[in-house]
Design a protein around this motif. Structure first.
Motif, PDB file in Angstrom:
ATOM      1  N   PHE A 199     -12.545-133.420  -5.944  1.00 15.72           N
ATOM      2  CA  PHE A 199     -11.216-133.391  -5.342  1.00 15.72           C
ATOM      3  C   PHE A 199     -10.566-134.774  -5.406  1.00 15.72           C
ATOM      4  O   PHE A 199      -9.401-134.905  -5.791  1.00 15.72           O
ATOM      5  N   LEU A 200     -11.308-135.799  -5.026  1.00 13.17           N
ATOM      6  CA  LEU A 200     -10.755-137.156  -5.018  1.00 13.17           C
ATOM      7  C   LEU A 200     -10.343-137.613  -6.416  1.00 13.17           C
ATOM      8  O   LEU A 200      -9.353-138.328  -6.570  1.00 13.17           O
ATOM      9  N   GLN A 201     -11.077-137.184  -7.434  1.00 17.24           N
ATOM     10  CA  GLN A 201     -10.733-137.550  -8.810  1.00 17.24           C
ATOM     11  C   GLN A 201      -9.490-136.820  -9.306  1.00 17.24           C
ATOM     12  O   GLN A 201      -8.736-137.352 -10.111  1.00 17.24           O
ATOM     13  N   GLU A 202      -9.258-135.614  -8.820  1.00 15.98           N
ATOM     14  CA  GLU A 202      -8.144-134.789  -9.290  1.00 15.98           C
ATOM     15  C   GLU A 202      -6.887-134.911  -8.429  1.00 15.98           C
ATOM     16  O   GLU A 202      -5.855-134.352  -8.773  1.00 15.98           O
ATOM     17  N   SER A 203      -6.977-135.601  -7.317  1.00 18.29           N
ATOM     18  CA  SER A 203      -5.849-135.678  -6.398  1.00 18.29           C
ATOM     19  C   SER A 203      -5.290-137.097  -6.346  1.00 18.29           C
ATOM     20  O   SER A 203      -5.879-138.037  -6.883  1.00 18.29           O
ATOM     21  N   LYS A 204      -4.165-137.215  -5.659  1.00 13.90           N
ATOM     22  CA  LYS A 204      -3.554-138.524  -5.437  1.00 13.90           C
ATOM     23  C   LYS A 204      -3.321-138.686  -3.939  1.00 13.90           C
ATOM     24  O   LYS A 204      -2.683-137.837  -3.313  1.00 13.90           O
ATOM     25  N   LEU A 205      -3.848-139.778  -3.390  1.00  8.60           N
ATOM     26  CA  LEU A 205      -3.659-140.052  -1.970  1.00  8.60           C
ATOM     27  C   LEU A 205      -2.209-140.412  -1.708  1.00  8.60           C
ATOM     28  O   LEU A 205      -1.646-141.301  -2.349  1.00  8.60           O
ATOM     29  N   ILE A 206      -1.598-139.726  -0.758  1.00  7.43           N
ATOM     30  CA  ILE A 206      -0.232-140.026  -0.352  1.00  7.43           C
ATOM     31  C   ILE A 206      -0.267-141.008   0.818  1.00  7.43           C
ATOM     32  O   ILE A 206       0.349-142.048   0.777  1.00  7.43           O
ATOM     33  N   LYS A 207      -0.992-140.627   1.884  1.00  5.90           N
ATOM     34  CA  LYS A 207      -1.098-141.532   3.022  1.00  5.90           C
ATOM     35  C   LYS A 207      -2.132-141.031   3.998  1.00  5.90           C
ATOM     36  O   LYS A 207      -2.482-139.854   4.020  1.00  5.90           O
ATOM     37  N   ASN A 208      -2.604-141.956   4.829  1.00 11.11           N
ATOM     38  CA  ASN A 208      -3.471-141.605   5.927  1.00 11.11           C
ATOM     39  C   ASN A 208      -2.579-141.095   7.058  1.00 11.11           C
ATOM     40  O   ASN A 208      -1.629-141.775   7.447  1.00 11.11           O
ATOM     41  N   ILE A 209      -2.874-139.915   7.553  1.00  7.59           N
ATOM     42  CA  ILE A 209      -2.098-139.306   8.631  1.00  7.59           C
ATOM     43  C   ILE A 209      -2.655-139.690  10.001  1.00  7.59           C
ATOM     44  O   ILE A 209      -1.910-139.928  10.938  1.00  7.59           O
ATOM     45  N   TRP A 210      -3.989-139.786  10.087  1.00  8.20           N
ATOM     46  CA  TRP A 210      -4.615-140.049  11.365  1.00  8.20           C
ATOM     47  C   TRP A 210      -6.020-140.603  11.142  1.00  8.20           C
ATOM     48  O   TRP A 210      -6.703-140.185  10.208  1.00  8.20           O
ATOM     49  N   SER A 211      -6.410-141.521  12.002  1.00 10.32           N
ATOM     50  CA  SER A 211      -7.787-142.044  12.023  1.00 10.32           C
ATOM     51  C   SER A 211      -8.205-142.195  13.463  1.00 10.32           C
ATOM     52  O   SER A 211      -7.424-142.654  14.299  1.00 10.32           O
ATOM     53  N   CYS A 212      -9.451-141.828  13.754  1.00  4.55           N
ATOM     54  CA  CYS A 212     -10.002-142.016  15.097  1.00  4.55           C
ATOM     55  C   CYS A 212     -10.098-143.500  15.390  1.00  4.55           C
ATOM     56  O   CYS A 212     -10.433-144.285  14.522  1.00  4.55           O
ATOM     57  N   LYS A 213      -9.784-143.848  16.602  1.00  2.00           N
ATOM     58  CA  LYS A 213      -9.874-145.268  17.002  1.00  2.00           C
ATOM     59  C   LYS A 213     -10.756-145.410  18.190  1.00  2.00           C
ATOM     60  O   LYS A 213     -10.904-144.599  18.997  1.00  2.00           O
TER      61      LYS A 213
END
Length: 106
Positions: free
Chosen positions: A92-106
């Motif tokens: 999936f990571l090889q075939e996709s393009k990251l747009i943005k991080n929506i959320w990360s636990c803090k």
């Protein structure tokens, strides 16, 4: 006269050339908002938005080294997407393009 003209035109050109492009802010589906609001952050979860096969896909994944996990894929409506057997997160990571991080636990 020329100095006055330049003192007006140059700042205008500067502001026009330095303006940022407006990026469309993705609307996060309610099902993903629920995940974000109820997570205990035990495994450092995060949700990224990707484009994959001409569609928007949200992926819930984790960073915690001691956590046993697999990614969950969601379409633009927050409905879970089932991947084919044998299709890996690496694929999936090889075939996709990251747009943005929506959320990360803090």
């Amino acid at each position: 006269m020329r100095k006055a003209f330049l003192s007006i035109i140059l700042p205008c050109l500067f502001f026009i050339s330095c303006s940022k492009e407006r990026q469309e802010v993705p609307v996060v589906p309610e099902s993903l908002k629920t995940i974000m609001e109820t997570s205990d952050c035990g495994c450092d979860g995060y949700i990224n938005l990707y484009t994959w096969k001409n569609q928007s896909v949200y992926v819930l994944a984790y960073k915690g080294p001691a956590c046993d996990w697999f990614p969950l894929y969601f379409d633009q409506n927050g409905e879970e997407i089932e991947m084919e057997n044998g299709y890996s997160y690496t694929d999936f990571l090889q075939e996709s393009k990251l747009i943005k991080n929506i959320w990360s636990c803090k």
